[in-house]
Scaffold this motif. Structure first.
Motif, PDB file in Angstrom:
ATOM      1  N   GLY A   7       0.865  -1.193   0.000  1.00  0.00           N
ATOM      2  CA  GLY A   7       0.000   0.000   0.000  1.00  0.00           C
ATOM      3  C   GLY A   7       0.887   1.223   0.000  1.00  0.00           C
ATOM      4  N   LEU A   8       0.992   1.869  -1.170  1.00  0.00           N
ATOM      5  CA  LEU A   8       1.980   2.948  -1.342  1.00  0.00           C
ATOM      6  C   LEU A   8       1.286   4.248  -1.719  1.00  0.00           C
ATOM      7  CD1 LEU A   8       4.460   0.778  -3.443  1.00  0.00           C
ATOM      8  CD2 LEU A   8       4.561   1.225  -0.973  1.00  0.00           C
ATOM      9  N   GLY A   9       0.138   4.514  -1.082  1.00  0.00           N
ATOM     10  CA  GLY A   9      -0.595   5.749  -1.343  1.00  0.00           C
ATOM     11  C   GLY A   9      -0.024   6.893  -0.519  1.00  0.00           C
ATOM     12  N   VAL A  67      -2.890  -0.130   3.503  1.00  0.00           N
ATOM     13  CA  VAL A  67      -3.959  -0.167   2.505  1.00  0.00           C
ATOM     14  C   VAL A  67      -5.238   0.355   3.156  1.00  0.00           C
ATOM     15  CG1 VAL A  67      -2.888  -2.105   1.304  1.00  0.00           C
ATOM     16  CG2 VAL A  67      -4.593  -2.561   3.070  1.00  0.00           C
ATOM     17  N   PRO A  68      -6.276   0.679   2.365  1.00  0.00           N
ATOM     18  CA  PRO A  68      -7.524   1.164   2.972  1.00  0.00           C
ATOM     19  C   PRO A  68      -8.068   0.149   3.979  1.00  0.00           C
ATOM     20  CG  PRO A  68      -7.546   1.506   0.594  1.00  0.00           C
ATOM     21  CD  PRO A  68      -6.336   0.667   0.890  1.00  0.00           C
ATOM     22  N   ALA A  69      -8.643   0.658   5.071  1.00  0.00           N
ATOM     23  CA  ALA A  69      -9.206  -0.227   6.098  1.00  0.00           C
ATOM     24  C   ALA A  69     -10.342  -1.059   5.504  1.00  0.00           C
ATOM     25  CB  ALA A  69      -9.722   0.622   7.259  1.00  0.00           C
ATOM     26  N   GLY A  70     -10.531  -2.264   6.045  1.00  0.00           N
ATOM     27  CA  GLY A  70     -11.652  -3.103   5.614  1.00  0.00           C
ATOM     28  C   GLY A  70     -11.182  -4.264   4.761  1.00  0.00           C
ATOM     29  N   GLY A  93      -0.939  -0.364   9.705  1.00  0.00           N
ATOM     30  CA  GLY A  93      -0.861   1.053  10.077  1.00  0.00           C
ATOM     31  C   GLY A  93      -2.070   1.871   9.661  1.00  0.00           C
ATOM     32  N   GLY A  94      -3.096   1.216   9.082  1.00  0.00           N
ATOM     33  CA  GLY A  94      -4.273   1.961   8.617  1.00  0.00           C
ATOM     34  C   GLY A  94      -5.279   2.212   9.732  1.00  0.00           C
ATOM     35  N   ASN A  95      -6.413   2.777   9.352  1.00  0.00           N
ATOM     36  CA  ASN A  95      -7.462   3.101  10.323  1.00  0.00           C
ATOM     37  C   ASN A  95      -8.446   1.942  10.440  1.00  0.00           C
ATOM     38  OD1 ASN A  95      -6.951   5.637  11.453  1.00  0.00           O
ATOM     39  ND2 ASN A  95      -7.818   6.728   9.710  1.00  0.00           N
ATOM     40  N   SER A  96      -7.959   0.774  10.822  1.00  0.00           N
ATOM     41  CA  SER A  96      -8.846  -0.381  10.965  1.00  0.00           C
ATOM     42  C   SER A  96      -9.651  -0.288  12.251  1.00  0.00           C
ATOM     43  CB  SER A  96      -8.028  -1.677  11.005  1.00  0.00           C
ATOM     44  OG  SER A  96      -7.370  -1.885   9.781  1.00  0.00           O
ATOM     45  N   GLY A 120      -1.043  12.261   9.286  1.00  0.00           N
ATOM     46  CA  GLY A 120      -1.463  12.398   7.892  1.00  0.00           C
ATOM     47  C   GLY A 120      -0.315  12.748   6.963  1.00  0.00           C
ATOM     48  N   PRO A 121      -0.637  12.883   5.675  1.00  0.00           N
ATOM     49  CA  PRO A 121       0.399  13.170   4.672  1.00  0.00           C
ATOM     50  C   PRO A 121       1.183  14.438   4.987  1.00  0.00           C
ATOM     51  CG  PRO A 121      -1.671  12.587   3.611  1.00  0.00           C
ATOM     52  CD  PRO A 121      -1.972  12.694   5.074  1.00  0.00           C
ATOM     53  N   ALA A 122       0.580  15.373   5.690  1.00  0.00           N
ATOM     54  CA  ALA A 122       1.275  16.626   6.008  1.00  0.00           C
ATOM     55  C   ALA A 122       2.445  16.394   6.961  1.00  0.00           C
ATOM     56  CB  ALA A 122       0.299  17.630   6.614  1.00  0.00           C
TER      57      ALA A 122
END
Ligand SMILES: NC(=O)C1=CN([C@@H]2O[C@H](COP(=O)(O)OP(=O)(O)OC[C@H]3O[C@@H](n4cnc5c(N)ncnc54)[C@H](O)[C@@H]3O)[C@@H](O)[C@H]2O)C=CC1
Ligand SMILES: O=C(CO)[C@H](O)[C@H](O)COP(=O)(O)O
Length: 297
Positions: A7-9, A67-70, A93-96, A120-122
């Motif tokens: 997951g490289l977003g 990667v996206p949660a879920g 590391g996602g928002n699971s 976050g990205p910031a």
């Protein structure tokens, strides 16, 4: 250390870059081949698939999912499962949801760390705040990577057993909703009130020594600087809502009253039509900290 990153977003790429900068070796995979190629250009070893990534790692595999949660987390774990054993460590590391993390920790052949990630990205340059749940040995094993991805050693800690990392992050997000609502209401009164105020100047003044200074208030200052005191064409529409919903659901289950967080969540659900200033500011702030698209009129 050798780390696999899947997951490289917006967020995963920061895990890659900060790990490489700290001298770790990274093997990277994303469903999007362009994202994988971009990570390779930055110095990571590209993988063609989840299985290929697992094969390219050494005997003791350390793998970070961003990667996206879920469903994406379960699909990735299904593909990883035949390659994993008890010596390996997987970090999500996602928002699971914390209950999903408890379930995954029980069924994953590797040690499983649920890692709430804030910033976050910031926060690419400064590093994240990481709230980790799971076995102590696995947390200690991954500490060099956590040191690199977080702001430093003080930017991460083990919260407790499986699920606790994502539980703490869930509550963090509830607090985030309430703080955004509080700033939004204050600035709405200043905007609608008796004086013709420059809200960037107000936010800047508050950010320099005031009791209520904070990063979110710095993002308010940035929003007024870039959009103007009336927020220009920023729409009265706040997206997101899942993590705040989980916080409220858990509060109801535990019979802990959270009226501010609930109210902030309700504002999101009702953010249609009447042009509330506070919600337009929250819409713009989500771009500031998460690079979530600004909804415009
Ligand atoms: N953006 C933010 O401010 C924050 C995001 N998070 C969480 O971090 C996680 C990632 O978020 P972002 O990086 O913002 O999302 P993103 O949408 O920017 O990136 C997700 C990446 O995962 C890839 N992907 C999806 N399914 C995959 C699969 N099965 N295998 C391999 N790659 C796959 C996508 O192609 C994409 O490149 C989410 O759980 C999010 O909730 C956590 C804290 C802050
Ligand atoms: O975790 C985060 C910030 O801490 C993410 O930006 C998350 O997407 C925010 O939650 P929501 O999408 O419900 O606003």
């Amino acid at each position: 250390m050798e780390l696999g990153v899947i997951g490289l977003g917006r967020m995963g790429r920061i895990v890659v870059d900060r790990s490489l900068d700290a001298g770790h070796d990274v093997v990277a995979f994303d469903l999007d081949a362009e994202a994988t190629a971009a990570a390779a250009e930055a110095g990571a070893t590209p993988a063609d698939s989840v299985s290929d990534l697992a094969d390219r790692l050494g005997e003791e595999r350390r793998i970070w999912l961003m990667v996206p949660a879920g469903d994406a987390v379960d699909a990735t774990l299904d593909e990883l499962e035949p390659h994993l054993d008890a010596e390996d460590v997987v970090v999500d590391g996602g928002n699971s949801h914390f209950e999903d993390s408890v379930r995954r920790a029980e069924s994953c052949p590797a040690a499983y760390l649920d890692c709430g990630t804030s910033g976050g990205p910031a926060s690419a340059e400064a590093g994240f705040s990481l709230m980790v749940g799971g076995p102590a040995w696995a947390y200690e094993e991954l500490t060099p990577v956590f040191d690199a991805v977080a702001t430093g050693p003080a930017g991460h800690d083990r919260m407790g057993e499986a699920g606790s990392g994502h539980y703490v992050k869930m509550v963090h997000n509830g607090v985030e909703y309430a703080l955004m609502q509080a700033y939004g209401e204050g600035f709405e009164l200043l905007h609608e009130g008796r004086y013709d105020l420059d809200l960037e100047a107000v936010a800047r003044t508050w950010n320099n020594g005031a009791v209520i200074r904070s990063w979110l208030l710095e993002l308010c200052e940035e929003a007024f600087r870039e959009e103007g005191s009336d927020l220009g064409d920023v729409a009265d529409r706040i997206e997101g809502g899942s993590t705040g919903t989980w916080t409220v659901q858990e509060a109801l289950e535990q019979e802990v009253p959270l009226p501010l967080i609930y109210q902030a969540l309700a504002e999101r659900f009702s953010s249609r039509g009447d042009g509330r200033f506070s919600r337009r500011l929250a819409n713009r702030l989500r771009y500031g900290f998460g690079r979530h698209e600004v909804q415009r009129e």
